[in-house]
Design a protein around this motif. Structure first.
Motif, short mmCIF file in Angstrom:
data_model
loop_
_atom_site.label_atom_id
_atom_site.label_comp_id
_atom_site.label_asym_id
_atom_site.label_seq_id
_atom_site.Cartn_x
_atom_site.Cartn_y
_atom_site.Cartn_z
N UNK A 197 0.84 -1.19 0.00
CA UNK A 197 0.00 0.00 0.00
C UNK A 197 0.88 1.25 0.00
N UNK A 198 0.26 2.38 -0.33
CA UNK A 198 0.97 3.65 -0.27
C UNK A 198 2.16 3.70 -1.20
N UNK A 199 3.29 4.18 -0.68
CA UNK A 199 4.47 4.36 -1.52
C UNK A 199 5.10 3.03 -1.93
N UNK A 200 4.96 2.00 -1.11
CA UNK A 200 5.46 0.68 -1.51
C UNK A 200 4.70 0.17 -2.73
N UNK A 201 3.37 0.37 -2.75
CA UNK A 201 2.58 -0.04 -3.90
C UNK A 201 2.98 0.76 -5.14
N UNK A 202 3.25 2.04 -4.96
CA UNK A 202 3.64 2.88 -6.09
C UNK A 202 4.97 2.41 -6.68
N UNK A 203 5.94 2.09 -5.81
CA UNK A 203 7.23 1.60 -6.30
C UNK A 203 7.07 0.27 -7.04
N UNK A 204 6.24 -0.61 -6.48
CA UNK A 204 6.04 -1.90 -7.12
C UNK A 204 5.40 -1.74 -8.49
N UNK A 205 4.36 -0.91 -8.57
CA UNK A 205 3.68 -0.71 -9.86
C UNK A 205 4.62 -0.07 -10.88
N UNK A 206 5.44 0.87 -10.45
CA UNK A 206 6.38 1.53 -11.37
C UNK A 206 7.37 0.51 -11.93
N UNK A 207 7.90 -0.36 -11.07
CA UNK A 207 8.85 -1.37 -11.53
C UNK A 207 8.16 -2.38 -12.46
N UNK A 208 6.97 -2.81 -12.08
CA UNK A 208 6.23 -3.79 -12.87
C UNK A 208 5.90 -3.23 -14.26
N UNK A 209 5.42 -2.00 -14.31
CA UNK A 209 4.99 -1.42 -15.58
C UNK A 209 6.16 -1.03 -16.48
N UNK A 210 7.30 -0.65 -15.88
CA UNK A 210 8.44 -0.25 -16.69
C UNK A 210 9.21 -1.46 -17.22
N UNK A 211 9.25 -2.55 -16.43
CA UNK A 211 10.02 -3.72 -16.82
C UNK A 211 9.20 -4.76 -17.57
N UNK A 212 7.90 -4.81 -17.26
CA UNK A 212 7.08 -5.91 -17.75
C UNK A 212 7.12 -7.05 -16.74
N UNK A 213 6.07 -7.89 -16.78
CA UNK A 213 5.94 -8.93 -15.76
C UNK A 213 7.10 -9.91 -15.76
N UNK A 214 7.53 -10.34 -16.94
CA UNK A 214 8.58 -11.36 -17.01
C UNK A 214 9.88 -10.87 -16.39
N UNK A 215 10.30 -9.65 -16.73
CA UNK A 215 11.54 -9.10 -16.19
C UNK A 215 11.39 -8.77 -14.71
N UNK A 216 10.21 -8.28 -14.32
CA UNK A 216 9.96 -7.99 -12.91
C UNK A 216 10.14 -9.25 -12.06
N UNK A 217 9.54 -10.35 -12.51
CA UNK A 217 9.65 -11.62 -11.76
C UNK A 217 11.08 -12.13 -11.79
N UNK A 218 11.77 -11.98 -12.90
CA UNK A 218 13.16 -12.42 -12.99
C UNK A 218 14.03 -11.65 -12.02
N UNK A 219 13.84 -10.33 -11.95
CA UNK A 219 14.62 -9.52 -11.02
C UNK A 219 14.26 -9.86 -9.57
N UNK A 220 12.99 -10.08 -9.32
CA UNK A 220 12.52 -10.43 -7.97
C UNK A 220 13.10 -11.77 -7.54
N UNK A 221 13.06 -12.75 -8.42
CA UNK A 221 13.51 -14.10 -8.10
C UNK A 221 15.03 -14.22 -8.14
N UNK A 222 15.69 -13.29 -8.84
CA UNK A 222 17.14 -13.41 -9.00
C UNK A 222 17.92 -13.30 -7.71
N UNK A 223 17.36 -12.59 -6.71
CA UNK A 223 18.05 -12.43 -5.44
C UNK A 223 17.68 -13.52 -4.44
#
Length: 212
Positions: free
Chosen positions: A57-83
């Motif tokens: 929620x709030x600013x955390x939701x905004x950061x997540x949406x920005x990353x998801x929309x700029x990278x696309x779902x596949x890259x977002x999940x890859x970056x998330x899972x990569x760590x």
């Protein structure tokens, strides 16, 4: 909606108008808020398998949406899972475009590096998401205030079902840490069902002031 961009949360702003002018505070009551719910079963090998859900929620939701929309779902999940050393079987995203609702992401996972087996004992490290491990403030002295920008709330709730025949034998003591005036708070609790086959871990970290 109703949120200043984080780059604008900077003390005061000057209103310039033919009808009125002056300084106004540029702060926010909106939090950077994330809740993580995890439900796992643990095998005798120490592997955790189950579902983990992030509700932002709030600013955390905004950061997540920005990353998801700029990278696309596949890259977002890859970056998330990569760590992480996760095997993701299924995933689901909700409310990415409903910006008045919490952003949600859910993963069906198998995790093999958060428990170890020694004889008849299984030792579990239940925090499968990121956590604060070291003090970020290392200077001997501080000249400027610490400005978090927003209030922060991170909640982690994890339920683990033990293998058949296993019960909780030893756990860390619960703790509540509070700064004066409730400026910040941390709560940690580990509990088990009467039979000892379900273990529940709760961690809640709050920063309740923008500036210290």
């Amino acid at each position: 909606v109703n949120m200043l961009p984080e780059r604008c949360i900077n003390g005061r702003g000057l209103v310039i108008s033919q009808h009125h002018f002056g300084w106004i505070p540029l702060d926010t009551k909106t939090k950077s808020k994330t809740m993580v719910n995890a439900d796992f079963t643990i095998a005798e090998t120490g592997a955790l398998k189950g579902e983990i859900a992030f509700i932002r929620e709030g600013y955390d939701a905004n950061r997540m949406r920005s990353a998801y929309n700029s990278k696309g779902e596949q890259t977002y999940v890859k970056d998330f899972d990569g760590s992480k050393n996760w095997k993701i079987d299924r995933l689901h995203f909700a409310n990415i475009w409903k910006i008045t609702e919490p952003a949600k992401e859910t993963y069906q996972v198998e995790i093999e590096d958060h428990a170890s087996v020694a004889g008849d004992n299984i030792y579990i490290s239940p925090f499968v998401t990121s956590q604060i491990e070291t003090n970020p403030y290392k200077s001997e002295s501080r000249i400027y205030p610490v400005d978090y920008g927003t209030q922060i709330e991170k909640t982690y709730v994890c339920r683990i079902k033990a293998p058949a025949g296993y019960v909780l034998d030893e756990k860390p003591e619960s703790a509540i840490l509070v700064l004066p005036g409730n400026a910040a708070r941390y709560i940690y609790n580990v509990a088990a069902t009467p039979g000892g086959d379900w273990i529940s871990i709760t961690s809640k970290f709050q920063i309740n002031r923008n500036i210290f």
